[in-house]
Write a protein that holds these residues in place. Structure first.
Motif, short mmCIF file in Angstrom:
data_model
loop_
_atom_site.label_atom_id
_atom_site.label_comp_id
_atom_site.label_asym_id
_atom_site.label_seq_id
_atom_site.Cartn_x
_atom_site.Cartn_y
_atom_site.Cartn_z
N PRO A 186 55.64 -72.25 -40.81
CA PRO A 186 55.88 -72.13 -39.44
C PRO A 186 56.90 -72.92 -38.84
CG PRO A 186 53.52 -72.53 -40.13
CD PRO A 186 54.55 -72.58 -41.26
N ASP A 189 60.32 -71.26 -39.28
CA ASP A 189 60.43 -70.08 -38.62
C ASP A 189 60.76 -70.62 -37.11
OD1 ASP A 189 60.09 -67.67 -37.44
OD2 ASP A 189 57.79 -67.26 -37.66
N ARG A 190 60.47 -71.55 -36.68
CA ARG A 190 60.60 -72.24 -35.18
C ARG A 190 61.79 -72.65 -35.05
NH1 ARG A 190 55.99 -75.77 -34.59
NH2 ARG A 190 54.84 -74.14 -35.36
N LYS A 193 64.83 -70.01 -35.03
CA LYS A 193 65.16 -69.32 -33.79
C LYS A 193 66.20 -70.05 -33.08
CE LYS A 193 60.86 -67.09 -33.26
NZ LYS A 193 59.25 -67.30 -33.19
N GLN A 247 65.86 -69.24 -44.41
CA GLN A 247 64.77 -68.42 -44.15
C GLN A 247 65.46 -66.93 -44.55
OE1 GLN A 247 61.94 -68.20 -40.64
NE2 GLN A 247 63.62 -66.93 -40.03
N ASN A 279 55.71 -64.90 -40.50
CA ASN A 279 57.08 -65.30 -40.25
C ASN A 279 57.70 -64.13 -39.41
OD1 ASN A 279 60.11 -64.93 -41.10
ND2 ASN A 279 59.33 -67.01 -41.58
N SER A 280 58.24 -64.73 -38.38
CA SER A 280 58.49 -63.85 -37.28
C SER A 280 59.92 -62.81 -37.68
CB SER A 280 58.95 -64.15 -35.90
OG SER A 280 59.98 -65.22 -36.10
N ARG A 281 60.78 -63.62 -38.57
CA ARG A 281 61.92 -63.00 -39.06
C ARG A 281 61.67 -61.84 -40.21
NH1 ARG A 281 66.32 -60.61 -37.71
NH2 ARG A 281 67.87 -60.73 -39.50
#
Lengths: 338, 259
Positions: A186, A189-190, A193, A247, A279-281
């Protein structure tokens, strides 16, 4: 049974979450209690198995009790208990298994053991009520990076997996070195961005032509070497750029291979599962790459991606329906395969 | 009163049911470290041989340690959840105390003044204690009274303290029991004066639920019961990582290894 619905209690203690949930008819989450130990293990820089076991023991009764209360049911309404019996930390698994067996025996409820990985896949049944096998599944977590063909409920054919580190493991290690700390996934991930994913050229490891396996240890080493070189040269390290580039190198390969597998096996759907599935990506890239080939991507909401009891209840429900025999001699199997 | 007692802290698992008259019904396994797999079967056998159903149980007792961490957790978790689901209280029994109770008759018949349960905790460490038989006022029943604290001892330190105690009483003997004999038998033989000690036979050397049930019955009579969430393991030792964190020696290597 309550109001004509078949109720399954799912219990999960394979790593550092003590979790229990009541699920109706294998699909509808009535309660989902997750007691995380992250705050405790953070002081140690990672999950300490002995401490995880001790905490599971202290918490499991109340987690089960709260799952029943939140669902507005009592133990006598429960038709089936499902519990994770592997893979996972043996000392952690055995708390859930011992608790589930004691409850099953005390309340005369059938008990089935659930493979944790089948549970992660089943998380999607809770989110997408129309979803039925067959489909392709991509499981990405702290301990797993696997592509699995799912021809029917709880049947898994592993097509590829990591040959060294799991994706989540690689995230954790790099996060620690760049000072983001635990849990790495996490946090990377943050940070990513805010960073530029094309700033550092980390390699994409695809292995032999057509292989559905992964390898992340070389990439991890490359990242560590890059950081050392920058430090030695006295250059400032942009943490966000490192996070974003690293990432990207991980998730791009994962997305490519998942799409390749779906095409190869003629599956029109890819189901994502496991902690790193949030994971957003990775989620965005999967949509993009699969979408280009006309393949749908399904994923559970983040709360169902982490370890939870609801996914175990759903998998237990389908195993029981398929004729799995209840077993009060269930043992924990830390190295359980698909 | 119908108390279920669970013993999983050593290599063999067992379960017993005791009633208010002191009759005990037991089931035990000779399969090593089979606790998780076999415990419910043993519990069910003990309950059936007592001629009751699980719903007639009034208490669930567990041997809470010290001993194998894994074993302790299986027994305590089983007891906690059974008690929670059956809506009855728990009883936490010291494993060392139950071991002492278990060989008390034998020790008395062999004229030994002290009973010394010793659990192997590796690298010369033990969990141990010393007990003495005490007769109740009616001189019929005897129970084990603790005279040297239940704690972690280096085997050498335990034996030195014990020699001092034995020297206070002429001809006094110590009766050892537990898997500490298997691990440290030679050390005990060379440290203790000839004729000052005895070893429990293998048949009675290891933890068993029958004395756990007997201790539990006395505790229940004395009102020493717990809510299911109050029943806690007695590990007698912090987790290694906790020790290191407290001592400030939690290295990066350990952190990495533990991920």
């Amino acid at each position: 049974m309550k109001n004509g619905h078949f109720l399954t209690l799912g219990i999960e203690t394979s790593c550092d979450e003590t979790a229990a949930s009541v699920v109706a008819d294998g699909r509808f989450v009535m309660s989902n209690v997750i007691s995380s130990q992250i705050d405790i293990h953070t002081a140690y820089g990672g999950v300490v198995p002995e401490i995880a076991s001790r905490k599971h023991l202290e918490r499991v009764n109340d987690v089960i009790g709260k799952a029943l209360d939140d669902a507005g049911v009592s133990a006598k309404d429960i038709d089936l208990i499902g519990v994770t019996y592997g893979p996972g930390l043996v000392g952690a698994l055995l708390i859930g298994v011992a608790a589930a067996k004691a409850m099953a025996y005390a309340c005369d409820i059938p008990l089935v053991g659930v493979n944790h990985m089948h549970g992660h896949i089943a998380a999607n049944y809770l989110e997408h009520h129309e979803l039925e096998p067959p489909f392709m599944a991509l499981i990405v977590s702290g301990g797993h990076t696997e592509i699995v063909n799912v021809p029917e409920y709880n049947k898994c054919e592993k097509l590829g997996g990591t040959r060294d580190d799991a994706a989540g493991e690689a995230f954790d290690k790099v996060a620690r070195v760049i000072g983001l700390g635990y849990p790495g996934g996490p946090k990377i991930d943050r940070a990513a961005k805010e960073g530029d994913k094309d700033s550092i050229a980390f390699k994409r490891v695809y292995l032999e032509h057509g292989s559905l396996d992964f390898s992340f240890s070389g990439l991890k080493t490359q990242a560590l070497n890059y950081l050392n070189q920058q430090r030695q040269a006295g250059r400032e390290i942009n943490v966000n750029d490192v996070a974003a580039s690293f990432q990207e190198a991980v998730v791009e390969v994962i997305a490519d291979k998942a799409v390749m597998a779906a095409e190869k096996y003629g599956q029109k759907r890819i189901v994502m599962a496991g902690g790193v599935a949030s994971n957003s990506r990775l989620r965005a890239l999967m949509e993009e790459k699969a979408g280009a080939k006309g393949i749908d991507v399904l994923k559970p909401s983040p709360v169902l991606c982490t370890d939870n009891g609801a996914m175990i209840a759903s998998a237990a429900y389908y195993a029981f329906r398929a004729g799995e025999k209840p077993d009060l001699e269930l043992d924990a199997i830390p190295g359980l395969e698909f | 009163m119908k108390i279920l007692a669970i013993e999983t802290t050593g290599k063999y698992g067992s379960a017993s049911v005791i009633d208010e008259t002191g009759r005990v019904f037991s089931a035990d396994s000779r399969e090593e470290m089979n606790h998780l797999k076999g415990m419910i079967t043993l519990i069910d056998e003990a309950i059936r041989s007592a001629g009751i159903t699980k719903d007639e149980l009034t208490h669930v007792a567990a041997s809470v340690g010290p001993g194998s961490f894994t074993g302790i957790r299986i027994g305590v978790t089983t007891a906690r959840v059974m008690a929670q689901m059956l809506g009855i209280p728990c009883i936490g029994v010291s494993t060392l105390k139950a071991m002492a109770e278990g060989i008390l008759d034998e020790a008395i018949s062999k004229d030994a003044l002290y009973v010394v349960p010793v659990i192997n905790a590796r690298r010369h460490q033990t969990y141990a204690a010393v007990y003495e038989a005490e007769f109740t006022s009616d001189h019929e029943k005897q129970s084990a009274v603790n005279i040297m604290e239940e704690k972690q001892y280096m085997i050498e330190d335990l034996l030195e303290e014990l020699r001092t105690k034995l020297a206070e009483t002429d001809g006094a003997k110590a009766f050892f029991t537990g898997d500490g004999i298997d691990a440290y038998g030679d050390i005990i033989r060379s440290a203790m004066p000839e004729g000052s000690y005895l070893f429990a036979d293998e048949e009675i050397r290891y933890q068993h639920s029958e004395p756990v049930a007997r201790v539990a019955l006395r505790m229940a009579e004395g009102g020493k019961t717990l809510g299911y969430d109050e029943l806690m393991p007695e590990y007698m030792r912090l987790a290694e990582a906790e020790q290191r964190l407290k001592a400030g020696t939690l290295s990066d290597r350990i952190k990495r290894a533990s991920v």
